[in-house]
Design an enzyme around this catalytic site. Structure first.
Site, mmCIF file in Angstrom:
data_model
loop_
_atom_site.group_PDB
_atom_site.id
_atom_site.type_symbol
_atom_site.label_atom_id
_atom_site.label_comp_id
_atom_site.label_asym_id
_atom_site.label_seq_id
_atom_site.Cartn_x
_atom_site.Cartn_y
_atom_site.Cartn_z
ATOM 1 N N GLY A 54 16.642 -12.219 -34.759
ATOM 2 C CA GLY A 54 16.758 -13.063 -35.943
ATOM 3 C C GLY A 54 15.750 -12.658 -37.001
ATOM 4 O O GLY A 54 14.786 -11.926 -36.719
ATOM 5 N N CYS A 81 14.360 -8.995 -29.122
ATOM 6 C CA CYS A 81 13.665 -8.966 -30.408
ATOM 7 C C CYS A 81 13.051 -10.339 -30.719
ATOM 8 O O CYS A 81 12.126 -10.766 -30.050
ATOM 9 C CB CYS A 81 14.608 -8.476 -31.506
ATOM 10 S SG CYS A 81 13.758 -7.963 -33.015
ATOM 11 N N TYR A 82 13.563 -11.056 -31.703
ATOM 12 C CA TYR A 82 13.033 -12.395 -31.962
ATOM 13 C C TYR A 82 13.136 -13.255 -30.707
ATOM 14 O O TYR A 82 12.269 -14.098 -30.441
ATOM 15 C CB TYR A 82 13.799 -13.054 -33.111
ATOM 16 C CG TYR A 82 13.261 -14.421 -33.490
ATOM 17 C CD1 TYR A 82 12.284 -14.559 -34.467
ATOM 18 C CD2 TYR A 82 13.728 -15.576 -32.865
ATOM 19 C CE1 TYR A 82 11.781 -15.813 -34.810
ATOM 20 C CE2 TYR A 82 13.236 -16.831 -33.195
ATOM 21 C CZ TYR A 82 12.263 -16.941 -34.173
ATOM 22 O OH TYR A 82 11.759 -18.178 -34.494
ATOM 23 N N HIS A 171 16.928 -3.547 -29.594
ATOM 24 C CA HIS A 171 18.280 -4.116 -29.579
ATOM 25 C C HIS A 171 19.175 -3.298 -28.641
ATOM 26 O O HIS A 171 19.684 -2.236 -29.021
ATOM 27 C CB HIS A 171 18.872 -4.126 -30.985
ATOM 28 C CG HIS A 171 18.262 -5.157 -31.881
ATOM 29 N ND1 HIS A 171 18.715 -6.451 -31.944
ATOM 30 C CD2 HIS A 171 17.206 -5.083 -32.732
ATOM 31 C CE1 HIS A 171 17.987 -7.136 -32.802
ATOM 32 N NE2 HIS A 171 17.061 -6.339 -33.299
ATOM 33 N N GLU A 173 22.124 -4.064 -27.754
ATOM 34 C CA GLU A 173 23.532 -4.295 -28.061
ATOM 35 C C GLU A 173 24.116 -3.298 -29.052
ATOM 36 O O GLU A 173 25.344 -3.163 -29.144
ATOM 37 C CB GLU A 173 23.731 -5.715 -28.602
ATOM 38 C CG GLU A 173 23.117 -5.999 -29.966
ATOM 39 C CD GLU A 173 21.675 -6.467 -29.923
ATOM 40 O OE1 GLU A 173 21.254 -7.182 -30.839
ATOM 41 O OE2 GLU A 173 20.961 -6.107 -28.957
ATOM 42 N N ASP A 229 46.320 -10.176 -36.091
ATOM 43 C CA ASP A 229 45.907 -11.486 -35.588
ATOM 44 C C ASP A 229 47.064 -12.479 -35.562
ATOM 45 O O ASP A 229 47.350 -13.101 -34.531
ATOM 46 C CB ASP A 229 44.767 -12.051 -36.445
ATOM 47 C CG ASP A 229 43.590 -11.104 -36.537
ATOM 48 O OD1 ASP A 229 43.473 -10.217 -35.668
ATOM 49 O OD2 ASP A 229 42.791 -11.246 -37.477
ATOM 50 N N LYS A 371 38.255 -8.924 -32.278
ATOM 51 C CA LYS A 371 39.417 -8.155 -32.741
ATOM 52 C C LYS A 371 39.955 -7.213 -31.665
ATOM 53 O O LYS A 371 41.168 -7.136 -31.442
ATOM 54 C CB LYS A 371 39.026 -7.337 -33.980
ATOM 55 C CG LYS A 371 40.198 -6.669 -34.678
ATOM 56 C CD LYS A 371 40.976 -7.669 -35.492
ATOM 57 C CE LYS A 371 41.995 -7.013 -36.395
ATOM 58 N NZ LYS A 371 42.612 -7.957 -37.320
#
Length: 515
Positions: A54, A81-82, A171, A173, A229, A371
């Site tokens: 964040g 991280c944060y 990070h 991710e 979608d 998605k």
């Protein structure tokens, strides 16, 4: 019951990527803003908790914190991280501003064993990671030990194996941390003992049961845009409730070449879905006449879409439920603590929801999916690859790929040129390697010579990008032969274009895709 990993969001622009990585390993994850996490925990017991990054600083008062209950649940907790910083601060450590900021690539030294590293990293190795921090932990909480360091983070990885608390300053991710997915899988599977049994087949079966329970014997209207979608949502609903569904396809006349016919053929012929085809191209063009500002175009298209949809809904006899193709990123953004509205209804043109006067309850069967997961569900439902694998295309269609005023001739030029571009991409076998490709009719003209005559015609720009997450993108490196072939076809086959250019800008995190 499927294992769930709770991701507490502190406002990082890549929080959604944590959820995606966890789901890619077969574990269901849910993102909840930090200020709503306590209420979520009153209802659900997660198998593990991840604290996201964040933009705030733990060193300042009144910045976000995790609910204290998180650390008393008895489940594994991973701070990123944060998330690492607030975990350490809340458990008795200390966080301070750093003189050595790290933004971007950094090298991590592995100095001790840690269960996060099993089968991925070994003591004594160095590994590239992606950092984004100004503060750093400079004193660990009781029970924590350091497992890895970087030049700007003396506790780049720290853990308390007894309580199964883990923290990383980088990070894992993002794709810029090559081994990040393996670290996250270790956390969810080896440390949290998640089963990894969340599959699209299981989701489809559960979604059908859920839709039937919500709808009962009532009628459902579904607005179709021609995109992935709404297409997947409509087919899923039809499988669940059959003829109770009426799909309304509002054809605004701004689709790519042949797409309207594809939608009608797919639903009427292949899936036998009751379909209302509202050909409203003339109305949309009339309302867009002379409009230059792209945001105004979006609003006009969205408002007209609603008008046409409402009229067709009345003709069809109305319904108790409205189905929409809302995806999980829309849900996350709508409840973001950073100022997003508490409720957002996504229209198929991204400009707002349907008016309250329609008085229909929402059915949103895709609201838990990203998605790529929607595409997987489409394949599970038997949709053809051309329908589920198509590139993202904005709701306003070609309208925002014609900067300036729109008219029929410009639409003709852009639609034909765009079709040639995509045709050559498919012939070259490149379509699935590219995340998004499209043509833009620029608001300039160029003087040229074609044959023995001087011309003064449109300039067309081509865009193609690669992306793994839709949040960052880089241009696709076409060869000169390919670009030359496409440009030659467009100039020779599309009356009104005498110059073609290729856009090679990239899309770093946090920017808006050029359209």
């Amino acid at each position: 019951m499927t294992d769930t990993v709770l991701i507490i969001d502190f406002g990082s622009q890549v929080t959604q990527l944590i959820a995606r990585r966890v789901r890619e390993s077969g574990v269901f994850s849910e993102v909840v803003p930090f200020d709503k996490a306590a209420a979520w925990l009153e209802r659900t017991q997660p198998k593990a908790v991840i604290l996201s990054g964040g933009p705030a600083s733990v060193t300042q008062a009144f910045t976000p914190r995790a609910p204290d209950r998180v650390f008393r649940l008895g489940v594994p907790v991973l701070g990123i991280c944060y998330g690492q910083q607030t975990m350490c601060a809340q458990l008795g450590g200390r966080v301070s501003p750093s003189d050595h900021h790290e933004f971007g690539r950094a090298e991590l030294d592995i100095i001790a064993d840690c269960r996060l590293f099993e089968g991925v990293w070994k003591v004594g190795e160095e590994h590239p990671v992606w950092m984004s921090h100004g503060d750093r932990v400079d004193r660990l909480p009781p029970g924590f030990t350091v497992a890895a360091v970087s030049p700007g983070a003396p506790y780049a990885v720290a853990c308390d194996e007894t309580r199964r608390f883990y923290s990383v300053m980088f990070h894992p991710e993002v794709v810029h941390t090559p081994d990040g997915a393996g670290l996250l899988a270790n956390f969810t599977h080896k440390i949290a003992d998640c089963r990894g049994d969340w599959t699209m087949a299981a989701f489809k079966d559960a979604a059908i049961v859920k839709i039937r329970a919500q709808v009962g014997g009532a009628r459902v209207l579904c607005g179709l845009s021609g995109g992935v979608d709404s297409t997947v949502a409509a087919v899923l609903l039809h499988e669940a409730i059959g003829s109770q569904l009426v799909a309304v396809f509002v054809d605004h006349g701004l689709l790519r070449e042949g797409e309207a016919d594809e939608v009608v053929t797919l639903f009427r012929d292949r899936f036998n879905v009751p379909l209302v085809h509202a050909d409203a191209g003339e109305l949309f063009l009339a309302r867009l006449a002379g409009i230059v500002d792209p945001e105004q175009k979006r609003k006009i298209i969205g408002a007209t879409f609603i008008d046409v949809f409402e009229a067709e809904a009345k003709k069809a006899g109305g319904a108790d439920f409205l189905a929409q193709g809302t995806l999980y990123p829309d849900v996350i953004e709508s409840v973001s603590f950073a100022g997003g509205p508490s409720v957002t209804i996504k229209s198929h043109h991204n400009v707002g929801g349907l008016p309250e006067r329609m008085r229909m309850k929402l059915v949103e069967p895709l609201r838990e999916l990203f998605k790529d997961e929607v595409r997987a569900l489409g394949r599970e439902l038997g949709l053809p690859e051309r329908a589920v694998g198509r590139h993202p295309f904005p709701g306003p269609g070609l309208a925002i790929r014609i900067p300036g005023a729109i008219d029929r001739d410009k639409l003709r030029v852009l639609r034909k040129a765009d079709a040639i571009y995509l045709d050559e991409i498919r012939k070259a076998g490149l379509y699935d390697q590219i995340w998004q490709a499209f043509a833009v009719l620029l608001p300039v003209r160029s003087v040229g010579v074609m044959g023995d005559a001087r011309t003064y015609d449109h300039v067309l720009a081509l865009r193609a990008v690669t992306s793994t997450d839709g949040m960052t993108a880089d241009y696709y490196p076409f060869g000169h032969d390919f670009l030359g072939r496409v440009a030659a076809r467009i100039v020779n086959e599309v009356r009104g274009v005498n110059r073609v250019v290729y856009d090679v800008t990239s899309k770093p995190p946090g920017t808006i895709e050029w359209e």
